[in-house]
Design a protein around this motif. Structure first.
Motif, PDB file in Angstrom:
ATOM      1  N   VAL A   1     -40.281  53.289  67.001  1.00 13.93           N
ATOM      2  CA  VAL A   1     -40.896  54.272  67.740  1.00 13.93           C
ATOM      3  C   VAL A   1     -42.042  54.571  67.301  1.00 13.93           C
ATOM      4  O   VAL A   1     -42.984  54.884  67.804  1.00 13.93           O
ATOM      5  CB  VAL A   1     -39.789  55.669  67.781  1.00 13.93           C
ATOM      6  CG1 VAL A   1     -39.584  56.295  66.355  1.00 13.93           C
ATOM      7  CG2 VAL A   1     -40.432  56.390  68.901  1.00 13.93           C
ATOM      8  N   ASP A   2     -42.221  54.800  65.750  1.00 15.15           N
ATOM      9  CA  ASP A   2     -43.687  55.488  65.015  1.00 15.15           C
ATOM     10  C   ASP A   2     -44.682  54.108  65.331  1.00 15.15           C
ATOM     11  O   ASP A   2     -45.886  54.581  65.879  1.00 15.15           O
ATOM     12  CB  ASP A   2     -43.317  55.573  63.622  1.00 15.15           C
ATOM     13  CG  ASP A   2     -42.619  56.652  63.520  1.00 15.15           C
ATOM     14  OD1 ASP A   2     -42.711  57.708  64.267  1.00 15.15           O
ATOM     15  OD2 ASP A   2     -41.892  56.614  62.468  1.00 15.15           O
ATOM     16  N   LYS A   3     -44.321  53.002  65.462  1.00  9.09           N
ATOM     17  CA  LYS A   3     -45.130  52.000  65.599  1.00  9.09           C
ATOM     18  C   LYS A   3     -45.786  51.746  67.010  1.00  9.09           C
ATOM     19  O   LYS A   3     -46.741  51.837  67.405  1.00  9.09           O
ATOM     20  CB  LYS A   3     -44.368  50.724  65.164  1.00  9.09           C
ATOM     21  CG  LYS A   3     -44.538  50.276  63.874  1.00  9.09           C
ATOM     22  CD  LYS A   3     -43.887  48.892  63.348  1.00  9.09           C
ATOM     23  CE  LYS A   3     -43.579  48.861  61.689  1.00  9.09           C
ATOM     24  NZ  LYS A   3     -43.066  47.633  61.646  1.00  9.09           N
ATOM     25  N   VAL A   4     -44.752  52.194  68.027  1.00  7.22           N
ATOM     26  CA  VAL A   4     -45.134  51.995  69.279  1.00  7.22           C
ATOM     27  C   VAL A   4     -45.936  53.074  69.779  1.00  7.22           C
ATOM     28  O   VAL A   4     -47.030  52.861  70.430  1.00  7.22           O
ATOM     29  CB  VAL A   4     -43.618  52.591  70.155  1.00  7.22           C
ATOM     30  CG1 VAL A   4     -43.839  52.530  71.601  1.00  7.22           C
ATOM     31  CG2 VAL A   4     -42.848  50.942  70.047  1.00  7.22           C
ATOM     32  N   ILE A   5     -45.770  54.367  69.077  1.00  2.55           N
ATOM     33  CA  ILE A   5     -46.803  55.450  69.649  1.00  2.55           C
ATOM     34  C   ILE A   5     -47.998  55.128  68.994  1.00  2.55           C
ATOM     35  O   ILE A   5     -49.278  55.300  69.939  1.00  2.55           O
ATOM     36  CB  ILE A   5     -46.293  56.839  68.939  1.00  2.55           C
ATOM     37  CG1 ILE A   5     -44.729  57.059  69.527  1.00  2.55           C
ATOM     38  CG2 ILE A   5     -47.226  57.809  69.159  1.00  2.55           C
ATOM     39  CD1 ILE A   5     -44.767  57.209  70.911  1.00  2.55           C
TER      40      ILE A   5
ATOM     41  N   LEU B   1     -48.883  59.812  76.326  1.00  4.96           N
ATOM     42  CA  LEU B   1     -49.885  59.373  77.238  1.00  4.96           C
ATOM     43  C   LEU B   1     -50.396  60.632  78.116  1.00  4.96           C
ATOM     44  O   LEU B   1     -51.661  60.725  78.352  1.00  4.96           O
ATOM     45  CB  LEU B   1     -49.379  58.431  78.316  1.00  4.96           C
ATOM     46  CG  LEU B   1     -49.025  56.984  77.747  1.00  4.96           C
ATOM     47  CD1 LEU B   1     -48.269  56.072  78.920  1.00  4.96           C
ATOM     48  CD2 LEU B   1     -50.546  56.176  77.284  1.00  4.96           C
ATOM     49  N   ARG B   2     -49.521  61.448  78.363  1.00  2.36           N
ATOM     50  CA  ARG B   2     -49.936  62.937  78.978  1.00  2.36           C
ATOM     51  C   ARG B   2     -50.731  63.940  78.150  1.00  2.36           C
ATOM     52  O   ARG B   2     -51.732  64.195  78.517  1.00  2.36           O
ATOM     53  CB  ARG B   2     -48.666  63.570  79.326  1.00  2.36           C
ATOM     54  CG  ARG B   2     -47.833  63.101  80.472  1.00  2.36           C
ATOM     55  CD  ARG B   2     -46.660  63.781  80.874  1.00  2.36           C
ATOM     56  NE  ARG B   2     -46.049  63.277  82.143  1.00  2.36           N
ATOM     57  CZ  ARG B   2     -44.772  63.579  82.369  1.00  2.36           C
ATOM     58  NH1 ARG B   2     -44.112  64.499  81.753  1.00  2.36           N
ATOM     59  NH2 ARG B   2     -44.334  63.235  83.567  1.00  2.36           N
TER      60      ARG B   2
ATOM     61  N   ASP C   1     -39.382  59.010  76.207  1.00  2.18           N
ATOM     62  CA  ASP C   1     -39.889  60.269  76.331  1.00  2.18           C
ATOM     63  C   ASP C   1     -41.281  60.400  75.410  1.00  2.18           C
ATOM     64  O   ASP C   1     -42.234  61.202  76.012  1.00  2.18           O
ATOM     65  CB  ASP C   1     -38.958  61.377  76.037  1.00  2.18           C
ATOM     66  CG  ASP C   1     -37.832  61.413  76.985  1.00  2.18           C
ATOM     67  OD1 ASP C   1     -37.679  60.900  77.862  1.00  2.18           O
ATOM     68  OD2 ASP C   1     -36.698  61.794  76.483  1.00  2.18           O
ATOM     69  N   LYS C   2     -41.227  59.947  74.200  1.00  2.00           N
ATOM     70  CA  LYS C   2     -42.408  60.086  73.494  1.00  2.00           C
ATOM     71  C   LYS C   2     -43.521  59.413  74.002  1.00  2.00           C
ATOM     72  O   LYS C   2     -44.569  59.644  73.774  1.00  2.00           O
ATOM     73  CB  LYS C   2     -41.975  59.566  71.764  1.00  2.00           C
ATOM     74  CG  LYS C   2     -41.050  60.654  71.139  1.00  2.00           C
ATOM     75  CD  LYS C   2     -40.997  60.195  69.745  1.00  2.00           C
ATOM     76  CE  LYS C   2     -40.012  61.242  68.941  1.00  2.00           C
ATOM     77  NZ  LYS C   2     -39.833  60.898  67.850  1.00  2.00           N
ATOM     78  N   ILE C   3     -43.156  58.238  74.500  1.00  2.00           N
ATOM     79  CA  ILE C   3     -44.370  57.480  75.013  1.00  2.00           C
ATOM     80  C   ILE C   3     -44.827  58.294  76.269  1.00  2.00           C
ATOM     81  O   ILE C   3     -46.360  58.266  76.329  1.00  2.00           O
ATOM     82  CB  ILE C   3     -43.785  55.965  75.527  1.00  2.00           C
ATOM     83  CG1 ILE C   3     -43.204  55.218  74.343  1.00  2.00           C
ATOM     84  CG2 ILE C   3     -44.831  55.079  76.398  1.00  2.00           C
ATOM     85  CD1 ILE C   3     -42.596  53.874  74.730  1.00  2.00           C
TER      86      ILE C   3
ATOM     87  N   ILE D   1     -35.003  50.968  77.070  1.00  2.00           N
ATOM     88  CA  ILE D   1     -35.485  52.124  76.333  1.00  2.00           C
ATOM     89  C   ILE D   1     -35.708  53.111  77.319  1.00  2.00           C
ATOM     90  O   ILE D   1     -35.830  54.408  77.010  1.00  2.00           O
ATOM     91  CB  ILE D   1     -36.840  51.706  76.219  1.00  2.00           C
ATOM     92  CG1 ILE D   1     -37.066  50.471  75.087  1.00  2.00           C
ATOM     93  CG2 ILE D   1     -37.862  52.878  75.578  1.00  2.00           C
ATOM     94  CD1 ILE D   1     -38.435  50.057  74.543  1.00  2.00           C
ATOM     95  N   LEU D   2     -35.563  52.898  78.822  1.00  2.00           N
ATOM     96  CA  LEU D   2     -35.344  54.165  79.740  1.00  2.00           C
ATOM     97  C   LEU D   2     -34.683  55.129  79.376  1.00  2.00           C
ATOM     98  O   LEU D   2     -33.436  54.807  78.895  1.00  2.00           O
ATOM     99  CB  LEU D   2     -35.135  53.662  81.236  1.00  2.00           C
ATOM    100  CG  LEU D   2     -36.430  52.695  81.813  1.00  2.00           C
ATOM    101  CD1 LEU D   2     -35.946  52.195  83.169  1.00  2.00           C
ATOM    102  CD2 LEU D   2     -37.720  53.532  82.084  1.00  2.00           C
ATOM    103  N   ARG D   3     -34.931  56.535  79.676  1.00  4.58           N
ATOM    104  CA  ARG D   3     -34.110  57.453  79.569  1.00  4.58           C
ATOM    105  C   ARG D   3     -33.618  57.576  77.945  1.00  4.58           C
ATOM    106  O   ARG D   3     -32.564  58.203  77.496  1.00  4.58           O
ATOM    107  CB  ARG D   3     -32.905  57.599  80.331  1.00  4.58           C
ATOM    108  CG  ARG D   3     -33.406  57.895  81.573  1.00  4.58           C
ATOM    109  CD  ARG D   3     -32.182  57.890  82.645  1.00  4.58           C
ATOM    110  NE  ARG D   3     -32.688  57.713  84.058  1.00  4.58           N
ATOM    111  CZ  ARG D   3     -32.767  56.824  84.877  1.00  4.58           C
ATOM    112  NH1 ARG D   3     -32.765  55.509  84.593  1.00  4.58           N
ATOM    113  NH2 ARG D   3     -33.279  57.098  86.080  1.00  4.58           N
TER     114      ARG D   3
END
Length: 785
Positions: free
Chosen positions: A578-582, A621-622, A615-617, A608-610
């Motif tokens: 998750v950290d690498k993805v962000i 982006l927002r 949620d972090k992705i 990965i959905l839900r």
């Protein structure tokens, strides 16, 4: 009287008739008193031409057998004239063709008459061979003029355009009263949106008098339609005269000779440098008559272009191309620019580039010294560079035309110049063994050694937008690879580019190759530069995807190194951290969204959905204010989804991206192959063997990354020092293109003069004197190097 005739023209509505009547009465005086200015100084201004005379030579309207008209060419010309007329321009046509049309008609009548007489008087079925006597030109003209005009009228009617016939002789110009009447008639026709079609009255005109060409401003013989068109253009204060013939334009020597060169621009003072050839297959003018007529019209304030109206590759748009300012034919201008033409610049660059490529490649490579000196100048002259850049920035901001991303590219700083200098020194190091490096050496046979060595491509044309830092980077790469270089920068960075180019030429002067890098500052359009296929070897666009696509369409004869789009994907696998993805998603999309290596589509594994990772992705982006467009499958999972993407092949180049869901690795690869642009694509996963390596091997893109931002697709980050661009092509260089991508190879064979090659009928190569076995010859012997 003319208004009554106008009512008879087909396809003119009552409303249109009322409009023309109103403007005829209100604007006639103003039009007659229109002040005729001087001719246009360069081609780009031809777009402003309001009143245009199109002269159609005999070779243009006549078939190759000279009996009848070339209907296809004529239809194309009519279409273009009608198009310009409907744009609000005032078009006039000076045409040949009556003699050819009449010759066809009279030959047909004579043959038909002979055939009827033979049928009536011959007692047997054997007919004598029918003989057609020589036809007198004036009789042909009388018989053909009405048919020629009927044909024009029928063609123009298809475009709701009305025409009028005007036949003239010398007296109509030399007699003041007749000349004024002619002028008044033509003015009235033009004001009513009618296309006058003018021709000499060949049925009554006397034979041309020798040596009676243009003689001063007020005296002109109209012995041919070149002279007539020039006289008419000046009399009617036309802005432009387009003279179409069967040659591309004016050459410095007769076309077809070895050294004949088409002149893009011709100046009155260059007459002594021209050697004229013979006349065309038909007509009585010839190129010398055309040039005299063109110079006479130019003296009278009318711009002139002589071009080819018979080439099927160009006749479809030759007239409209000329009016749009494109490089077609020979443009006559009274204003000779202070600097060299772009063709002369290209030749100067090529000659200097050959010297550059041959500079001594020792440990203190002379090309490396040039680049190092340029790096030093960037530091020493930074105040001068930044001052020029400040002027460009202020002008850009005040104009308000550049988006924020382009303003960022335009801006230079001390830190940016220092970074440029570091990159240039890296290029200088690589330049020491770039040109002339032996790639392969093979002993083909005793006494025959074959080498493959690196050489420059030749002349590069780099077109870049508001990014002045591109200039020293590309210049350094061209110097390192021994290539000549033409630079065409955006006008937004004109001041900065001028200073940087001066510094580049100062560095090149270190070893006497100042002209190897040229800056194109003339009024050449990009499309015109892309047509120099005989002098430019490779075009490299640096800028928006739209710029790249435009150049790829325009450069039909020159290879283009570039990418049309940067639709980059990031695939987040089910086994991703998750950290690498962000970090990767944020950097790929938000660091520089306008860059071609920015993420445009985010692919998410269905599992990965839900989940907290998803949620972090969405949250990141927002927070970065990225607008999300949902792919069709992602939208199907949601009750309320973001706006659906209009296309999965969209390059947003902004804080926007598409989000789509896939079932796994294979579907992600298939999606990228279908919708991507083969630029840069990324996988984020911790599954090394089963997922990451398969992604790296299966995906067919120029750059494929694992657990790294797409923004790493950059020549500087790759350690190339700089790049000339990123290529998604399959041939030659691919991905970020640095020094190696600007080199090609040649083969050098060194022999002892005793081994001779012979190709037998079976295709095997034998050596007559050495008798080397074929197998050994084909395999060769590798030598150490």
């Amino acid at each position: 009287m003319l208004l009554q005739k106008l009512k008879l023209c087909s396809k003119i509505s009552p409303q249109r008739f009322q409009f023309l009547t109103k403007h005829l009465t209100q604007g006639k005086t103003a039009l007659l008193n229109r002040v005729h200015g001087s001719s246009f100084a360069h081609r780009g201004k031809l777009r402003k031409a309001k009143r245009i005379v199109v002269k159609l030579g005999s070779a243009v309207v006549t078939r190759d057998d000279e009996c009848g008209l070339a209907l296809g060419r004529l239809a194309s010309i009519v279409e273009q004239v009608a198009m310009l007329q409907n744009q609000g321009r005032e078009m006039m046509i000076v045409t040949s063709g009556a003699v050819a049309f009449g010759k066809q008609r009279l030959r047909h009548e004579i043959l038909l008459s002979q055939s009827v007489r033979q049928a009536l008087h011959s007692g047997n079925s054997q007919h004598k061979e029918m003989f057609v006597p020589a036809l007198e030109a004036r009789a042909c003209a009388a018989a053909g003029q009405s048919g020629l005009m009927a044909l024009y009228e029928a063609m123009f009617t298809q475009y709701s355009t009305c025409t009028a016939q005007v036949l003239v002789t010398n007296l109509d110009f030399h007699d003041d009263e007749k000349r004024q009447n002619l002028n008044s008639t033509l003015q009235e026709l033009l004001h009513m949106n009618i296309v006058p079609i003018i021709n000499t009255n060949d049925a009554v005109v006397p034979p041309p008098e020798p040596n009676s060409d243009l003689q001063g401003v007020n005296v002109i013989s109209i012995k041919d339609n070149d002279s007539l068109a020039a006289r008419l253009a000046v009399e009617m204060k036309a802005d432009l005269l387009i003279a179409l013939s069967d040659v591309e334009g004016l050459f410095n020597s007769p076309p077809g000779t070895d050294d004949a060169k088409l002149l893009d621009i011709f100046y009155p003072g260059d007459q002594q440098s021209i050697t004229y050839g013979t006349k065309s297959r038909v007509g009585i003018g010839g190129m010398e008559a055309k040039v005299k007529a063109a110079l006479w019209a130019l003296q009278g304030g009318t711009s002139v272009v002589i071009a080819n109206g018979t080439n099927p590759k160009v006749t479809g748009q030759v007239i409209t191309d000329i009016v749009e300012g494109k490089k077609v034919g020979t443009f006559f201008s009274e204003v000779k620019p202070a600097g060299p033409s772009v063709e002369e610049q290209t030749e100067m660059a090529r000659n200097s580039g050959r010297i550059l490529a041959s500079l001594h490649p020792d440990q203190q490579c002379q090309r490396s010294k040039i680049i190092c000196h340029l790096a030093e100048l960037l530091t020493e002259k930074k105040d001068e560079i930044l001052a020029a850049n400040k002027m460009d920035m202020e002008m850009a901001v005040s104009a308000g035309r550049l988006p924020p991303a382009m303003l960022k590219r335009l801006s230079l700083s001390s830190a940016k110049l220092s970074s440029l200098a570091v990159g240039l020194r890296q290029i200088a190091t690589a330049a020491q063994d770039s040109v002339g490096r032996v790639v392969r050496r093979t002993r083909v046979a005793p006494g025959l050694e074959l080498e493959q060595v690196t050489v420059p491509i030749g002349v590069l044309l780099v077109i870049f937008e508001a990014r002045p830092d591109c200039l020293p980077q590309v210049s350094a790469l061209a110097v390192a690879s021994g290539n000549a270089l033409l630079l065409k920068g955006g006008k937004e960075a004109a001041n900065t580019n001028r200073v940087l180019h001066q510094l580049t030429q100062e560095a090149l002067s270190l070893h006497g190759v100042r002209e190897a890098v040229q800056m194109v500052n003339t009024h050449e359009e990009v499309e015109d530069l892309c047509r120099l296929d005989k002098t430019i070897d490779l075009i490299i666009p640096r800028g928006s995807s739209q710029l790249v696509r435009d150049i790829q369409r325009a450069a039909k004869g020159i290879p283009v190194l570039g990418h049309s789009e940067g639709i980059c994907h990031v695939y987040v696998d089910a086994d991703a951290n998750v950290d690498k993805v962000i970090k990767i998603v944020r950097d790929s999309k938000c660091d520089y969204p306008a860059a071609c290596n920015s993420m445009e589509t985010l692919l998410i594994h269905r599992e990965i959905l839900r989940t907290p990772m998803f949620d972090k992705i969405i949250e990141i982006l927002r927070n970065e204010q990225v607008k999300i467009h949902s792919g069709p499958r992602f939208a199907s999972y949601l009750t309320f989804s973001p706006s659906e993407a209009s296309s999965l092949r969209t390059e947003y180049s902004d804080l926007e991206c598409c989000l789509e869901v896939v079932d796994g690795l294979q579907e992600a690869v298939e999606h990228i192959h279908k919708y991507g642009s083969s630029h840069t694509d990324v996988i984020v996963t911790e599954n090394t063997e089963e997922t990451a390596e398969r992604f790296l091997q299966q995906l067919d893109s120029a750059c494929v990354f694992w657990n790294a931002s797409s923004r790493f697709a950059d020549g500087y980050r790759f350690g190339l020092g700089a790049e000339v661009g990123i290529s998604t092509a399959r041939i030659h260089a691919r991905g970020p293109v640095g020094l190696e991508g600007l080199l090609t190879t040649k083969w050098i064979l060194r022999g002892d003069g005793h081994t001779v090659a012979d190709f037998s009928e079976s295709g095997s190569m034998k050596y007559l004197h050495e008798n080397i076995p074929v197998e050994q010859n084909l395999t060769g012997q590798q030598l150490a190097f």
